[in-house]
Design an enzyme around this catalytic site. Structure first.
Site, PDB file in Angstrom:
ATOM      1  N   GLU A   1       0.441   5.252   0.711  1.00  0.00           N
ATOM      2  CA  GLU A   1      -0.428   6.346   1.178  1.00  0.00           C
ATOM      3  C   GLU A   1       0.026   7.686   0.614  1.00  0.00           C
ATOM      4  O   GLU A   1       1.123   7.813   0.057  1.00  0.00           O
ATOM      5  CB  GLU A   1      -0.432   6.381   2.713  1.00  0.00           C
ATOM      6  CG  GLU A   1      -1.102   5.152   3.306  1.00  0.00           C
ATOM      7  CD  GLU A   1      -1.217   5.171   4.813  1.00  0.00           C
ATOM      8  OE1 GLU A   1      -1.943   4.326   5.346  1.00  0.00           O
ATOM      9  OE2 GLU A   1      -0.563   6.024   5.470  1.00  0.00           O
TER      10      GLU A   1
ATOM     11  N   GLU B   1      -3.179  -4.609  -2.787  1.00  0.00           N
ATOM     12  CA  GLU B   1      -3.764  -5.536  -3.767  1.00  0.00           C
ATOM     13  C   GLU B   1      -3.803  -4.903  -5.152  1.00  0.00           C
ATOM     14  O   GLU B   1      -3.451  -5.520  -6.144  1.00  0.00           O
ATOM     15  CB  GLU B   1      -5.191  -5.923  -3.350  1.00  0.00           C
ATOM     16  CG  GLU B   1      -5.286  -6.633  -2.015  1.00  0.00           C
ATOM     17  CD  GLU B   1      -5.520  -5.684  -0.844  1.00  0.00           C
ATOM     18  OE1 GLU B   1      -4.889  -4.603  -0.795  1.00  0.00           O
ATOM     19  OE2 GLU B   1      -6.346  -6.026   0.022  1.00  0.00           O
TER      20      GLU B   1
ATOM     21  N   ASN C   1       0.844  -1.196   0.000  1.00  0.00           N
ATOM     22  CA  ASN C   1       0.000   0.000   0.000  1.00  0.00           C
ATOM     23  C   ASN C   1       0.878   1.244   0.000  1.00  0.00           C
ATOM     24  O   ASN C   1       1.978   1.257   0.570  1.00  0.00           O
ATOM     25  CB  ASN C   1      -1.018  -0.004   1.155  1.00  0.00           C
ATOM     26  CG  ASN C   1      -0.448  -0.285   2.519  1.00  0.00           C
ATOM     27  OD1 ASN C   1       0.645  -0.817   2.648  1.00  0.00           O
ATOM     28  ND2 ASN C   1      -1.184   0.070   3.555  1.00  0.00           N
TER      29      ASN C   1
ATOM     30  N   CYS D   1     -10.736  -2.884  -4.100  1.00  0.00           N
ATOM     31  CA  CYS D   1      -9.845  -3.941  -4.592  1.00  0.00           C
ATOM     32  C   CYS D   1     -10.639  -5.152  -5.069  1.00  0.00           C
ATOM     33  O   CYS D   1     -10.259  -5.807  -6.039  1.00  0.00           O
ATOM     34  CB  CYS D   1      -8.848  -4.342  -3.513  1.00  0.00           C
ATOM     35  SG  CYS D   1      -7.624  -3.052  -3.206  1.00  0.00           S
TER      36      CYS D   1
ATOM     37  N   CYS E   1     -10.401  -4.646   0.514  1.00  0.00           N
ATOM     38  CA  CYS E   1     -11.463  -3.650   0.590  1.00  0.00           C
ATOM     39  C   CYS E   1     -12.367  -3.751  -0.651  1.00  0.00           C
ATOM     40  O   CYS E   1     -12.072  -4.477  -1.601  1.00  0.00           O
ATOM     41  CB  CYS E   1     -10.869  -2.244   0.717  1.00  0.00           C
ATOM     42  SG  CYS E   1     -10.285  -1.548  -0.839  1.00  0.00           S
TER      43      CYS E   1
ATOM     44  N   CYS F   1      -4.103   0.723  -2.435  1.00  0.00           N
ATOM     45  CA  CYS F   1      -3.938  -0.490  -1.627  1.00  0.00           C
ATOM     46  C   CYS F   1      -2.891  -1.427  -2.231  1.00  0.00           C
ATOM     47  O   CYS F   1      -2.620  -1.389  -3.433  1.00  0.00           O
ATOM     48  CB  CYS F   1      -5.254  -1.259  -1.545  1.00  0.00           C
ATOM     49  SG  CYS F   1      -6.619  -0.373  -0.807  1.00  0.00           S
TER      50      CYS F   1
HETATM   51 ZN   LIG Z   1      -8.127  -2.143  -1.234  1.00  0.00          ZN
END
Ligand SMILES: [Zn+2]
Length: 141
Positions: free
Chosen positions: A49, A60, A47, A94, A91, A58
């Site tokens: 940010e 993924e 991930n 994703c 999430c 993310c």
């Molecule tokens: Zn995600």
């Protein structure tokens, strides 16, 4: 080592290794992921940010986008490694990105102890909007 960890050994290792590169100065919530393509290639991701929180990506999706950008849309499996007590699930965004490449993609979910369990993206995102819906509209034109 149990069977899932053995069957997906390399994929899990790449996900765990990728987690170390997570850029998470705001949440501290590190995640690593690794995608396996149909021809056995593995792409890791973490991930990333951003000070503008909405620009965050993310792990993924980082892994999926790396595979696709290298020409691989045949995605067989993805391993997800976090530092949570419970198994870490992808999430909603994703899940949507993953199902674009097939509802039978295997998802290897892990917890902080490295214990793994399996599911598929089709199970995690039932009744989804996919490219099949797009084809239906295009056929009607
Ligand atoms: Zn995600």
């Amino acid at each position: 080592m149990d069977k899932i960890n053995q069957d997906f050994k390399e994929l899990i290792e790449v996900a765990q290794e990728s987690k170390k590169n997570a850029y998470v100065p705001y949440s501290g919530f590190k995640v690593g992921a690794a995608v396996m393509t149909g021809d056995g290639k593995i792409y890791g991701g973490c991930n990333v940010e951003n000070a503008s929180y909405g620009a965050t990506n993310c792990a993924e999706r980082t892994a999926v986008f790396k595979a696709v950008s290298e020409g691989h849309t045949d995605i067989k499996a993805i391993a997800i490694s976090g530092d949570t007590k419970e198994h870490l699930y992808p999430c909603g965004i994703c899940r949507q990105v993953l199902i674009e490449f097939g509802d039978d993609i295997i998802i290897v979910l892990m917890n902080k102890n490295g214990e793994a369990k399996l599911t598929t993206i089709g199970k995690l995102l039932p009744n989804s909007f996919t490219n099949k819906d797009m084809e239906e509209v295009q056929d009607g034109i």
